[in-house]
Design an enzyme around this catalytic site. Structure first.
Site, PDB file in Angstrom:
ATOM      1  N   CYS A  53     -55.222 -13.330  42.131  1.00 45.83           N
ATOM      2  CA  CYS A  53     -55.591 -13.099  43.861  1.00 45.83           C
ATOM      3  C   CYS A  53     -55.819 -11.534  43.839  1.00 45.83           C
ATOM      4  O   CYS A  53     -55.193 -10.724  43.104  1.00 45.83           O
ATOM      5  CB  CYS A  53     -54.551 -13.576  44.533  1.00 45.83           C
ATOM      6  SG  CYS A  53     -54.262 -15.335  44.766  1.00 45.83           S
ATOM      7  N   GLU A  55     -54.702  -9.521  46.116  1.00 49.51           N
ATOM      8  CA  GLU A  55     -53.543  -8.963  46.408  1.00 49.51           C
ATOM      9  C   GLU A  55     -52.478  -8.805  45.142  1.00 49.51           C
ATOM     10  O   GLU A  55     -52.205  -7.551  44.938  1.00 49.51           O
ATOM     11  CB  GLU A  55     -52.627  -9.670  47.339  1.00 49.51           C
ATOM     12  CG  GLU A  55     -53.159 -10.243  48.741  1.00 49.51           C
ATOM     13  CD  GLU A  55     -53.931 -11.447  48.796  1.00 49.51           C
ATOM     14  OE1 GLU A  55     -54.612 -11.812  47.700  1.00 49.51           O
ATOM     15  OE2 GLU A  55     -53.892 -12.184  49.640  1.00 49.51           O
ATOM     16  N   CYS A  89     -51.588 -15.986  50.010  1.00 51.22           N
ATOM     17  CA  CYS A  89     -50.919 -17.189  49.348  1.00 51.22           C
ATOM     18  C   CYS A  89     -49.395 -16.948  48.983  1.00 51.22           C
ATOM     19  O   CYS A  89     -48.870 -15.904  49.095  1.00 51.22           O
ATOM     20  CB  CYS A  89     -51.529 -17.620  48.125  1.00 51.22           C
ATOM     21  SG  CYS A  89     -51.178 -16.947  46.572  1.00 51.22           S
TER      22      CYS A  89
HETATM   23  N1  THU Z   1     -57.417 -15.846  46.806  1.00 54.02           N
HETATM   24  C1  THU Z   1     -57.005 -14.621  46.938  1.00 54.02           C
HETATM   25  O1  THU Z   1     -57.599 -13.699  46.250  1.00 54.02           O
HETATM   26  N2  THU Z   1     -56.019 -14.339  47.782  1.00 54.02           N
HETATM   27  C2  THU Z   1     -55.422 -15.064  48.773  1.00 54.02           C
HETATM   28  O2  THU Z   1     -54.490 -14.543  49.443  1.00 54.02           O
HETATM   29  C3  THU Z   1     -55.713 -16.568  48.831  1.00 54.02           C
HETATM   30  C4  THU Z   1     -56.667 -16.659  47.602  1.00 54.02           C
HETATM   31  C5  THU Z   1     -58.478 -16.232  45.985  1.00 54.02           C
HETATM   32  C6  THU Z   1     -57.865 -17.163  44.873  1.00 54.02           C
HETATM   33  C7  THU Z   1     -59.327 -17.759  44.283  1.00 54.02           C
HETATM   34  O3  THU Z   1     -60.150 -16.752  43.705  1.00 54.02           O
HETATM   35  C8  THU Z   1     -60.074 -17.855  45.713  1.00 54.02           C
HETATM   36  O4  THU Z   1     -59.226 -16.863  46.645  1.00 54.02           O
HETATM   37  C9  THU Z   1     -60.066 -19.383  46.213  1.00 54.02           C
HETATM   38  O5  THU Z   1     -58.542 -19.637  46.295  1.00 54.02           O
END
Ligand code: THU
Length: 129
Positions: A53, A55, A89
């Site tokens: 992610c 973050e 998440c």
């Molecule tokens: N994702 C993030 O980068 N940060 C979040 O807080 C939630 C989800 C990304 C993971 C994946 O590449 C895409 O968003 C869809 O889930």
């Protein structure tokens, strides 16, 4: 550095998102106590699980640079336009709790308004050794 400036860094970081599987582009900008801003984007993988992610990309970049204290993170996400609030998440919240206290601020932007949460609100009673 205020929440608008940090959000502008997150929007810029989102441009580097590697998200061919979900098409959901996320950017994050992490303000450290050393005054630096560490940016991150989501980085997907064909095997899905190795996806990182935005973050956590920002946090791991900061930690690898030697930063330890953190004040705030701005997060933006969406498929095309930014039209809803993207919140970290559960796994990213747990990573935040490793390095930040309950007053760490999380900014999220829906294209109109910036909302502010604390880590204590998003991950109360977190696991710690
Ligand atoms: N994702 C993030 O980068 N940060 C979040 O807080 C939630 C989800 C990304 C993971 C994946 O590449 C895409 O968003 C869809 O889930």
């Amino acid at each position: 550095m205020d929440k608008r400036e940090l959000t502008a860094f997150a929007l810029e970081a989102r441009e580097n998102s590697y998200s061919p599987y979900s098409s959901f582009k996320v950017g994050a900008a992490l303000l450290a106590e050393n005054g630096k801003v560490y940016c991150g984007c989501n980085i997907e993988n064909a095997a899905y699980s190795p996806t990182n992610c935005a973050e956590r990309t920002a946090f791991f970049t900061a930690i690898a640079d030697g930063a330890r204290g953190f004040e705030a993170i701005a997060v933006v996400g969406g498929k095309d336009e930014i039209d809803s609030f993207c919140l970290p998440c559960g796994m990213c919240r747990q990573v935040m709790s490793e390095f930040c206290d309950k007053n760490f601020r999380i900014y999220t932007y829906d294209g109109e308004e910036i909302r502010t949460y604390t880590l204590g609100e998003l991950l109360p009673e977190s696991f710690k050794l």
